[in-house]
Scaffold this motif. Structure first.
Motif, PDB file in Angstrom:
ATOM      1  N   PRO A 133      43.770  46.722  40.759  1.00  0.00           N
ATOM      2  CA  PRO A 133      42.399  46.375  41.168  1.00  0.00           C
ATOM      3  C   PRO A 133      41.588  47.608  41.561  1.00  0.00           C
ATOM      4  O   PRO A 133      42.147  48.608  42.051  1.00  0.00           O
ATOM      5  N   ARG A 134      40.304  47.517  41.338  1.00  0.00           N
ATOM      6  CA  ARG A 134      39.410  48.605  41.746  1.00  0.00           C
ATOM      7  C   ARG A 134      39.564  48.877  43.246  1.00  0.00           C
ATOM      8  O   ARG A 134      39.688  47.964  44.051  1.00  0.00           O
ATOM      9  N   GLN A 135      39.591  50.149  43.587  1.00  0.00           N
ATOM     10  CA  GLN A 135      39.630  50.633  44.975  1.00  0.00           C
ATOM     11  C   GLN A 135      40.910  50.248  45.729  1.00  0.00           C
ATOM     12  O   GLN A 135      40.967  50.360  46.955  1.00  0.00           O
ATOM     13  N   LEU A 136      41.954  49.825  44.992  1.00  0.00           N
ATOM     14  CA  LEU A 136      43.204  49.465  45.673  1.00  0.00           C
ATOM     15  C   LEU A 136      43.765  50.649  46.465  1.00  0.00           C
ATOM     16  O   LEU A 136      44.258  50.487  47.591  1.00  0.00           O
ATOM     17  N   LEU A 137      43.663  51.822  45.899  1.00  0.00           N
ATOM     18  CA  LEU A 137      44.209  53.009  46.568  1.00  0.00           C
ATOM     19  C   LEU A 137      43.403  53.406  47.789  1.00  0.00           C
ATOM     20  O   LEU A 137      43.867  54.211  48.606  1.00  0.00           O
ATOM     21  N   MET A 138      42.219  52.848  47.936  1.00  0.00           N
ATOM     22  CA  MET A 138      41.357  53.177  49.075  1.00  0.00           C
ATOM     23  C   MET A 138      41.524  52.173  50.210  1.00  0.00           C
ATOM     24  O   MET A 138      40.964  52.355  51.288  1.00  0.00           O
ATOM     25  N   GLN A 139      42.280  51.108  49.980  1.00  0.00           N
ATOM     26  CA  GLN A 139      42.401  50.039  50.964  1.00  0.00           C
ATOM     27  C   GLN A 139      43.578  50.279  51.905  1.00  0.00           C
ATOM     28  O   GLN A 139      44.597  50.843  51.514  1.00  0.00           O
ATOM     29  N   VAL A 140      43.409  49.831  53.149  1.00  0.00           N
ATOM     30  CA  VAL A 140      44.491  49.898  54.127  1.00  0.00           C
ATOM     31  C   VAL A 140      45.389  48.670  53.995  1.00  0.00           C
ATOM     32  O   VAL A 140      46.611  48.755  54.032  1.00  0.00           O
TER      33      VAL A 140
ATOM     34  N   ASP B 263      46.356  41.149  49.476  1.00  0.00           N
ATOM     35  CA  ASP B 263      45.909  40.359  48.330  1.00  0.00           C
ATOM     36  C   ASP B 263      46.660  40.723  47.053  1.00  0.00           C
ATOM     37  O   ASP B 263      46.670  39.943  46.093  1.00  0.00           O
ATOM     38  N   SER B 264      47.270  41.896  47.028  1.00  0.00           N
ATOM     39  CA  SER B 264      47.958  42.355  45.813  1.00  0.00           C
ATOM     40  C   SER B 264      49.464  42.099  45.852  1.00  0.00           C
ATOM     41  O   SER B 264      50.160  42.362  44.868  1.00  0.00           O
ATOM     42  N   THR B 265      49.994  41.646  46.980  1.00  0.00           N
ATOM     43  CA  THR B 265      51.445  41.502  47.099  1.00  0.00           C
ATOM     44  C   THR B 265      52.007  40.442  46.147  1.00  0.00           C
ATOM     45  O   THR B 265      53.124  40.583  45.638  1.00  0.00           O
ATOM     46  N   LYS B 266      51.236  39.347  45.916  1.00  0.00           N
ATOM     47  CA  LYS B 266      51.714  38.327  44.990  1.00  0.00           C
ATOM     48  C   LYS B 266      51.854  38.890  43.584  1.00  0.00           C
ATOM     49  O   LYS B 266      52.816  38.596  42.865  1.00  0.00           O
ATOM     50  N   LYS B 267      50.883  39.718  43.189  1.00  0.00           N
ATOM     51  CA  LYS B 267      50.947  40.343  41.867  1.00  0.00           C
ATOM     52  C   LYS B 267      52.146  41.279  41.781  1.00  0.00           C
ATOM     53  O   LYS B 267      52.876  41.292  40.778  1.00  0.00           O
TER      54      LYS B 267
END
Length: 477
Positions: free
Chosen positions: A291-298, A302-306
């Motif tokens: 996802p966009r900006q995933l590396l910028m998030q703390v 929301d991405s753990t299921k994926k």
């Protein structure tokens, strides 16, 4: 001196009960270790305990004490290292820190008494006699051939690097505070007697070394005296401390250790990158963008299921894969292990005899020292690697072996700088991935005919045999 944990007889009950089967008369004990094979060596090391019993009941679970009362075995152990060996070794040039540490446990803490530069034997003996300091000798297999033979066979047996330290402690003294290690430990008592106390782990199968305070560890779970010829095993994470009792002039023991960073977790860290690399070639789900900006998030909840879904796809792939590509563990083992102890027999390291032909029968040499590997950075290729000690490199065989033994388990700051130079040695022989089945045939057969190799043409079969023969990895029968 730290406080004692109680009377030996009381605190030793549990250990004595566990080791009832292990105590045998001198007539039943081995007088020497059996070097016929890695399996026989380890079997004789823990005799009379059977290997299957050891791994079922003790390995990674609880300590094992073997009190042998065997004069022949005690004399053999004594030959591995003695206090008297230090005078000659110091004359060869030993250094504080690198080769020897001088230390003493004071108020539950390790006090290092090292001087600078080269070790002077008279000063060493003075610290030993007057300051009651323990001499810790690093990696004695570099100087003692019998230990080299033992540890080389154990590296073959475990498939893991095996190191050692010798500890020489004067009477009424203790070198190290209570601590636990990140290695499986085998203690061989060589000279004198040592009083040991073991405690229940605070961290089971620990991944690092740590000192523990007396008020945290409680009373010992086991307490006993080791005498010459005795052996003690305990798993990583076992808290322990040891001292030389009053009335015993000094104690010498060797600690043989293995299985550092050799867990399933370490193997997964090593193998998963290759599995991802291979799977991503065929599974588009692993090639889709994050996802966009995933590396910028703390918070990436929301991405753990994926991520969980992708890991399940990797698990499905793992169940059907033929080979796991090893990134570093195989290379580290093959590059840093001990060479075989050949004595004066250099023939196995020199190509000789008949050239392999299509009708020839061949046999793998140094089976325990060669590794077939498929690495992530090898595109459609397979390597058969062997230690640098088995490469001639224009140097005399014994010279090569001696250099490798002298550097065994002695990591230095120059390791990174020398990585590029050793890379050529670590690759060994590289073949197309289609040669993998043929290499496995050679690996798994006691002897095999060249014409039986699983390759398309006779030319490929002969070329493979000739390449291995040139590197002294096979012999023609």
């Amino acid at each position: 001196m730290p406080k004692k944990g109680g009377k030996h007889a009381e605190m030793g009950k549990e250990m004595q009960a566990q080791c009832k089967r292990a105590k045998v008369d001198a007539a039943c004990s081995p007088s020497v270790l059996n070097f016929e094979s890695p399996d026989s060596l380890f079997g004789s090391l823990i005799s009379p305990i059977k290997q299957e019993v050891f791994f079922k009941e003790y390995w990674e679970q609880k300590p094992l004490l073997l009190q042998r009362n065997d004069p022949l075995l005690a004399a053999y152990y004594q030959s591995l290292f003695q206090l008297s060996d230090l005078k000659e070794l110091c004359s060869q040039g030993l250094y504080y820190g690198r080769d020897i540490n001088i230390c003493r446990c004071v108020n539950g803490k390790k006090k290092v008494l090292n001087k600078e530069g080269k070790v002077n034997y008279m000063q060493l003996k003075k610290d030993f006699d007057q300051k009651k300091a323990t001499i810790q000798f690093h990696q004695p297999q570099r100087f003692k051939e019998e230990l080299w033979k033992i540890q080389e066979k154990l590296e073959c047996y475990f498939g893991s690097l095996v190191g050692s330290n010798v500890y020489i402690t004067p009477q009424g003294s203790q070198g190290l505070p209570p601590h636990y290690d990140d290695v499986e430990v085998f203690i061989l008592q060589l000279e004198g007697e040592k009083h040991w106390r073991l405690y229940k782990p605070t961290v089971h199968l620990a991944r690092e070394y740590n000192v523990e305070s007396e008020d945290r560890i409680g009373n010992p779970s086991h307490e006993f005296i080791l005498k010459p010829g005795d052996l003690l095993y305990f798993p990583r994470g076992t808290i322990h401390q040891a001292d030389t009792p009053l009335g015993i002039s000094y104690s010498t023991h060797v600690t043989i250790s293995t299985y550092q960073n050799n867990s399933w977790g370490d193997f997964l860290l090593d193998a998963i990158p290759g599995l991802v690399f291979d799977t991503a070639k065929e599974d588009v789900a692993l090639r889709t963008s994050i996802p966009r900006q995933l590396l910028m998030q703390v918070d990436i909840a929301d991405s753990t299921k994926k991520l969980s879904s992708l890991l399940r796809r990797l698990a499905d792939r793992l169940e059907t894969t033929r080979e796991l590509r090893s990134a570093d563990m195989k290379k580290d083992f093959i590059m840093n292990r001990l060479p075989p102890c050949l004595g004066c027999d250099s023939d196995p390291l020199t190509p000789g005899g008949k050239l392999p032909k299509i009708e020839s029968k061949i046999r793998l040499q140094f089976r325990d020292h060669a590794i077939i590997t498929v690495e992530p950075d090898q595109e459609n290729s397979v390597s058969i690697m062997k230690p640098p000690s088995l490469h001639m490199l224009g140097v005399g065989v014994q010279g090569v072996c001696k250099v490798c033994v002298e550097s065994h388990m002695m990591g230095t700051e120059d390791d990174a700088a020398s990585e590029e130079g050793t890379a050529q040695q670590s690759h060994g022989l590289r073949f197309p991935l289609s040669y993998l089945d043929a290499l496995k045939q050679i690996w798994s057969s006691s002897t095999i005919s060249v014409k039986e190799l699983n390759l398309i043409s006779d030319e490929e079969k002969e070329n493979l045999a000739l390449s291995l023969w040139t590197e002294c990895l096979i012999e023609v029968i």
